[in-house]
Design a protein around this motif. Structure first.
Motif: not given
Length: 245
Positions: A67-71, A85-98, A107-115
């Motif tokens: 769920l964290a990776t989705e955000y 925010f962008y750079q921190r999120a990139r760092n989190h994604l890379e760390e999570a992937a490792r 852990t892929a993206f899931r858009h949570r807004a109403k669509t």
């Protein structure tokens, strides 16, 4: 005389108040109420990077890395304009992937807004139509629709980016032949019905050691991003910023 009623809060003010509430609940150890406050803030402003980052951090604290990776992926999808925010999120994604145990299919993206459209499943199989020296893969993306929305096929668009690995672990955009189309000749969405978008990847003439590495799939409706999958998730960082095709 009576007193004037205080002016109504703007959306931004309500989001700011909910963020403060969430932080207070978190400091008190009540993560459930903190999550509820953040969810309400997200409803008001689904693209707010502060809200998305707080939700990602809260999920990570609860060891829900999927769920964290989705955000974090949603923040990355906002692009460099999201600043730190962008750079921190990139760092989190890379760390999570490792991290060991990360399930890249979940852990892929899931858009949570109403669509109107949502990906509800993915499947990958090996095809048998490639040459003995090449590789053929078939991806099936199961797409569901909000039953309250009449879906216009002409408003649906998508992107599929495939990447290959070559010598020395270098990752490059593929030169494989790609075909994309719905399995049904006349896709129609109804109650509890899904349609399947099929993508075929065919690498007929690979260079030495060239093999499929991963993909990013993005689904759009009326030009707006509906849902997204990446496997492995760090491929989102390579994604061009463009609209659906």
């Amino acid at each position: 005389g009576g007193r004037l009623a205080p002016p109504a809060l703007t959306n931004a003010e309500r989001v700011a108040a909910l963020l403060l509430e969430a932080k207070r609940f978190e400091n008190e150890g009540d993560r459930k109420l903190a999550r509820a406050a953040l969810s309400e803030a997200e409803e008001l402003d689904p693209q707010n990077p502060t809200v998305l980052e707080e939700e990602g951090e809260l999920a990570a604290q609860q060891n829900n890395i999927s769920l964290a990776t989705e955000y974090w992926s949603r923040i990355v999808s906002l692009g460099p304009s999201a600043g730190a925010f962008y750079q921190r999120a990139r760092n989190h994604l890379e760390e999570a992937a490792r991290s060991e145990g990360t399930d890249s299919s979940e852990t892929a993206f899931r858009h949570r807004a109403k669509t109107p459209l949502q990906l509800v499943g993915t499947e990958r199989t090996s095809g048998n139509g490639g040459s003995p020296f090449g590789q053929e893969l078939i991806f099936r993306f199961r797409i569901a629709a909000d039953p309250r929305t009449k879906i216009s096929l002409g408003q649906i668009s998508y992107q599929f980016y495939a990447y290959d690995q070559i010598d020395a672990g270098i990752i490059v955009p593929t030169n494989a032949r790609m075909t994309v189309g719905f399995e049904s000749a006349f896709p129609r969405w109804g109650a509890n019905h899904v349609e399947v978008l099929r993508v075929t990847y065919r690498l007929d003439h690979p260079v030495p050691h060239q093999r499929f590495y991963g993909y990013v799939f993005r689904l759009f409706y009326s030009g707006l991003l509906q849902d997204q999958r990446a496997d492995p998730p760090e491929l989102l960082l390579r994604l061009p910023s463009s609209k659906g095709k």
